[in-house]
Design an enzyme around this catalytic site. Structure first.
Site, PDB file in Angstrom:
ATOM      1  N   LYS A   1       5.810  -2.976  -0.821  1.00  0.00           N
ATOM      2  CA  LYS A   1       4.677  -2.471  -1.596  1.00  0.00           C
ATOM      3  C   LYS A   1       4.775  -3.043  -3.007  1.00  0.00           C
ATOM      4  O   LYS A   1       5.879  -3.122  -3.573  1.00  0.00           O
ATOM      5  CB  LYS A   1       4.745  -0.937  -1.622  1.00  0.00           C
ATOM      6  CG  LYS A   1       3.542  -0.248  -2.246  1.00  0.00           C
ATOM      7  CD  LYS A   1       3.693   1.261  -2.134  1.00  0.00           C
ATOM      8  CE  LYS A   1       2.504   2.027  -2.660  1.00  0.00           C
ATOM      9  NZ  LYS A   1       2.669   3.492  -2.504  1.00  0.00           N
TER      10      LYS A   1
ATOM     11  N   SER B   1      -1.242   5.800  -0.324  1.00  0.00           N
ATOM     12  CA  SER B   1      -1.481   4.593  -1.088  1.00  0.00           C
ATOM     13  C   SER B   1      -0.762   3.362  -0.546  1.00  0.00           C
ATOM     14  O   SER B   1      -1.103   2.249  -0.916  1.00  0.00           O
ATOM     15  CB  SER B   1      -1.050   4.812  -2.534  1.00  0.00           C
ATOM     16  OG  SER B   1       0.350   5.017  -2.606  1.00  0.00           O
TER      17      SER B   1
ATOM     18  N   SER C   1       1.986   9.181   0.635  1.00  0.00           N
ATOM     19  CA  SER C   1       1.576   7.776   0.610  1.00  0.00           C
ATOM     20  C   SER C   1       2.307   6.862   1.588  1.00  0.00           C
ATOM     21  O   SER C   1       1.922   5.701   1.739  1.00  0.00           O
ATOM     22  CB  SER C   1       1.710   7.209  -0.800  1.00  0.00           C
ATOM     23  OG  SER C   1       0.655   7.660  -1.597  1.00  0.00           O
TER      24      SER C   1
END
Lengths: 95, 489
Positions: B78, B153, B177
């Site tokens: 990420k 996310s 997330s």
């Protein structure tokens, strides 16, 4: 909790954000809805409860303060929008 | 025949160690898959293709290293984890050109285990969102249906793993997330206990909530990645100095669920859930009972207050953490501004997207004089009550189970203009972050109406990822495996 446009603008300024008139209008309405939802916590009696700020109990641990050269000055300055090879450069502070 | 990019991390790792596959072949398989899928998926922000091939060639020249369990395995991170020399944008214009000068702790650990970084995944800006639509760069599609959201996310990480672009990805979980996108994209996602994995080199959002964890195609793969990244690090003061057990051993030791009590919190099995989610999750826990588990109805009465408490705390911490972005030391600066305060204000106003600004403003508000006690302190008190609720229930049960989310992946654009509705998607996930507990999303089937993946959330006791993984592993072996995502060729 009702929030006014003036309050939204004041808090935005504290956070160093500037809202256009259109966004101020939108955010004020949205913030009002969100804060009204958060007011739901008032239903709970927490008079006998201590706050819990973190799930772990040991947040003030310290380690040995041993000086070491981990990164060079040029590396640190490499990401700066403006520098003079020695320092970060910013616009003038007093007009 | 299974194509290389479809195999699990475990299968690839053995093939690499046995020299049946070279590291370069593994990297090429992923880069080929990225080329084929990225035009429709948009899961990544940057691709480190040349560096990855170079690294693979070095590894191949040295030969397999049995003491490096991820030797030659291509992974994706990420884009809020610092990688020395690679862009780390946080999905934000304000960090568009930011290149860290050091590696995050998890990056050091993955490299030491032999993994090869091939790309950095899209995300909601500063991890603020539940759909990845808040990225400043592009919106990621769901590999099962390109018109639907991948969740957020860590939506880029989940979509990338589901699409076969990599063999594992790291995400972060502040309020769901990792678990939400894992659920929406049909992959396994694990949020470890708070303190299990060091956040050194993670760009902070809500520091008392953030945790790094793996997204993978199998439970065993997640165990392998967690093994590599878990453990104490003095550079994160919240990192706990606790022994890291052998997760793979725990996984292989458990053959059934005899003696395991699974608590079913009635608030998570709500009438308000979509019928297809309830049905798929119910089917999974019925299977658990057949495998020997005892199902026990329990109650987490404070569930309905969790979203309010969570968002107050997360936004307060965000407003404080994001104060560092001021256009001085790194990131975007508005060069038009001629005076210092104006420069701060215009750099932040132009650099941050709407959702980030909204959260900073609310966070500033709830921390300001006159409101601190009513909001922030009140939320912290409710947080303790939520933790006590979990402690009580996990005293009677080994794990808890329920849906990750009341619905399957929603259409892109459907909720993005209504922040409060989007926050309510996190109803079942945020409590764990408040309490610091580990949680996972296990794919348990496709919804009968939407044909989109459904994730069952498993919640464990603090620092008992072993039990959580081993229960998930038994269920996974006994449930039909999901087919390949049908949104991609």
């Amino acid at each position: 909790m009702k929030i006014t446009k003036d309050e939204t603008a004041k808090v935005a300024k504290l956070a160093r954000l500037e809202l256009s008139e259109e966004k101020l209008e939108l955010f004020t309405a949205q913030l009002g809805d969100i804060l009204a939802y958060m007011d739901k916590l008032g239903e709970l009696d927490t008079s006998q409860t201590e706050p819990l700020y973190t799930p772990v109990s040991h947040t003030t641990v310290v380690r040995e303060d041993e000086p070491a050269r981990t990164v060079a000055r040029e590396q640190i300055l490499s990401g700066a929008p403006e520098d003079d090879g020695q320092f970060f450069i910013v616009p003038k502070i007093v007009g | 025949m299974t194509r290389l990019y479809e195999s699990s991390l475990g299968e690839l790792a053995s093939a690499l160690q046995d020299r049946r596959v070279t590291a370069l072949e593994a990297v090429d398989a992923c880069l080929g898959r990225i080329t084929a899928t990225e035009p429709s998926l948009h899961a990544l922000i940057s691709i480190q293709g040349e560096e990855a091939k170079l690294r693979a060639k070095e590894l191949d020249a040295q030969g397999p290293q049995p003491d490096q369990p991820l030797w030659g395995v291509p992974i994706i991170l990420k884009d809020l984890l610092a990688v020395k020399g690679a862009p780390t944008t946080c999905g934000s214009k304000i960090l568009e050109n930011f290149v860290p000068v050091y590696d995050a702790h998890v990056v050091e650990k993955l490299k030491a285990a032999g993994a090869i970084l091939i790309g950095k995944a899209n995300m909601d800006e500063f991890a603020m969102g539940s759909s990845t639509e808040n990225s400043a760069f592009h919106t990621t599609a769901n590999p099962w249906d390109l018109k639907r959201a991948p969740g957020g996310s860590s939506g880029g990480s989940a979509a990338s793993v589901a699409a076969g672009q990599c063999f594992a990805a790291l995400g972060t979980d502040t309020g769901g997330s990792i678990r939400l996108p894992a659920s929406y994209c049909g992959v396994f996602g694990l949020k470890p206990s708070y303190g299990r994995v060091s956040r050194y080199g993670l760009v902070a959002y809500g520091s008392s909530l953030d945790q790094i964890g793996p997204l993978t195609r199998t439970v065993e793969d997640a165990a392998r990645v967690l093994q590599a990244i878990a453990g104490h690090d003095p550079r994160d003061s919240t990192s706990v100095n606790a022994e890291v057990p052998d997760y793979l051993a725990a996984l292989s030791e458990r053959r059934d669920l005899k003696g395991i009590t699974i608590g079913l919190p009635e608030e998570y099995w709500s009438e308000g859930n979509s019928p297809e989610v309830s049905k798929a999750c119910q089917w999974a826990v019925d299977n658990a009972r057949e495998l020997g588990a005892t199902l026990k109805p329990v109650s987490l009465k404070l569930t309905e207050y969790a979203v309010a408490a969570y968002y107050i705390i997360a936004m307060a911490e965000a407003s404080s953490n994001l104060a560092r972005f001021d256009g001085v030391r790194y990131g975007f600066r508005d060069k038009e501004a001629s005076e210092l305060i104006d420069m701060y204000t215009s750099s932040r106003t132009k650099g941050f997207g709407d959702e980030v600004q909204r959260r900073i403003i609310i966070g500033t508000y709830v921390l300001s004089a006159g409101y601190y006690d009513a909001y922030y302190r009140k939320a912290a008190k409710v947080r303790r009550l939520i933790r006590q609720d979990f402690d009580r229930v996990l005293g009677e049960c080994d794990v808890l189970a329920g849906p990750v989310c009341p619905v399957t992946a929603f259409p892109l654009g459907e909720k993005v203009s209504d922040p409060l509705t989007m926050y309510l998607m996190d109803e079942f996930t945020v409590s764990l972050n408040l309490a610091g507990l580990p949680g996972a999303s296990l794919p348990v089937g496709l919804g009968r109406d939407s044909s989109m993946p459904v994730g069952l959330q498993l919640i464990g006791r603090s620092f008992d990822e072993s039990l959580l993984l081993s229960v998930a592993g038994v269920l996974e072996r006994n449930l039909p495996r999901l087919p390949a995502p049908r949104g991609l060729a």
